[in-house]
Design a protein around this motif. Structure first.
Motif, short mmCIF file in Angstrom:
data_model
loop_
_atom_site.label_atom_id
_atom_site.label_comp_id
_atom_site.label_asym_id
_atom_site.label_seq_id
_atom_site.Cartn_x
_atom_site.Cartn_y
_atom_site.Cartn_z
N LEU A 28 -65.30 13.06 -8.71
CA LEU A 28 -66.73 13.16 -9.04
C LEU A 28 -67.27 14.56 -8.77
CD1 LEU A 28 -68.09 9.74 -7.74
CD2 LEU A 28 -67.61 10.43 -10.10
N ASP A 29 -66.85 15.16 -7.66
CA ASP A 29 -67.30 16.52 -7.35
C ASP A 29 -66.81 17.51 -8.40
OD1 ASP A 29 -68.59 15.59 -5.08
OD2 ASP A 29 -67.05 16.32 -3.68
N LEU A 30 -65.55 17.38 -8.79
CA LEU A 30 -65.00 18.26 -9.82
C LEU A 30 -65.74 18.08 -11.14
CD1 LEU A 30 -62.91 20.24 -10.96
CD2 LEU A 30 -61.37 18.28 -11.29
N GLN A 37 -71.50 23.87 -14.44
CA GLN A 37 -71.17 25.29 -14.47
C GLN A 37 -70.44 25.71 -15.74
OE1 GLN A 37 -69.10 25.97 -10.76
NE2 GLN A 37 -70.85 25.30 -9.58
N VAL A 38 -69.90 24.76 -16.47
CA VAL A 38 -69.16 25.09 -17.68
C VAL A 38 -69.85 24.42 -18.87
CG1 VAL A 38 -66.93 25.05 -18.86
CG2 VAL A 38 -67.01 25.31 -16.38
N THR A 46 -61.70 17.66 -18.05
CA THR A 46 -61.12 18.26 -16.84
C THR A 46 -60.58 17.18 -15.90
OG1 THR A 46 -62.64 20.12 -17.04
CG2 THR A 46 -61.58 19.81 -14.91
N ALA A 47 -61.28 16.05 -15.80
CA ALA A 47 -60.77 14.95 -14.98
C ALA A 47 -59.44 14.45 -15.53
CB ALA A 47 -61.80 13.82 -14.92
N ALA A 72 -66.43 27.65 -11.01
CA ALA A 72 -67.40 28.49 -10.31
C ALA A 72 -67.42 29.91 -10.86
CB ALA A 72 -67.09 28.51 -8.82
N GLN A 73 -66.30 30.38 -11.38
CA GLN A 73 -66.21 31.73 -11.91
C GLN A 73 -66.47 31.80 -13.41
OE1 GLN A 73 -62.44 33.44 -10.81
NE2 GLN A 73 -62.66 32.83 -8.68
N TRP A 74 -66.70 30.65 -14.04
CA TRP A 74 -66.88 30.61 -15.49
C TRP A 74 -68.15 31.35 -15.88
CZ3 TRP A 74 -63.03 29.46 -18.45
CH2 TRP A 74 -63.23 29.24 -19.81
N PRO A 75 -68.09 32.17 -16.94
CA PRO A 75 -69.28 32.92 -17.34
C PRO A 75 -70.41 32.00 -17.80
CG PRO A 75 -67.36 33.53 -18.68
CD PRO A 75 -66.94 32.43 -17.77
N VAL A 76 -71.62 32.42 -17.50
CA VAL A 76 -72.80 31.66 -17.92
C VAL A 76 -72.91 31.74 -19.43
CG1 VAL A 76 -75.31 31.55 -17.77
CG2 VAL A 76 -73.97 32.16 -15.76
#
Length: 85
Positions: A28-30, A37-38, A46-47, A72-76
């Motif tokens: 769930l967190d992932l 964020q993506v 992704t799951a 977290a590092q994915w571009p906005v």
């Protein structure tokens, strides 16, 4: 038990899995991190990818941490497209 607990137990029984081996909070967190964020539809994909990796022997917590770091590092996104496109 919650409805989610009941669902996970039933789904595990259907697939021949041990519910004790399923870290629902990790998944769930992932999913939350990827959705926020993506891209929202990236969460279930992704799951699934996490499940494939774990099925092939990856450590669930380590694989989830790597994917969370990637999210977290994915571009906005700008205007619905990634800035590099």
């Amino acid at each position: 038990m919650t409805v989610l607990d009941d669902w996970v137990t039933a789904a595990c029984a259907e697939l021949g899995l041990d519910p004790a081996e399923v870290s629902v909070p990790t998944v769930l967190d992932l999913a939350r991190d990827v959705a926020h964020q993506v891209l929202r539809p990236g969460a279930p994909v992704t799951a699934y990818l996490l499940g494939v990796a774990v099925g092939r022997g990856a450590d669930p917590a380590a694989a989830a941490a790597r994917l969370t770091g990637l999210a977290a590092q994915w571009p906005v996104e700008l205007g619905g497209e990634r800035p590099d496109r």
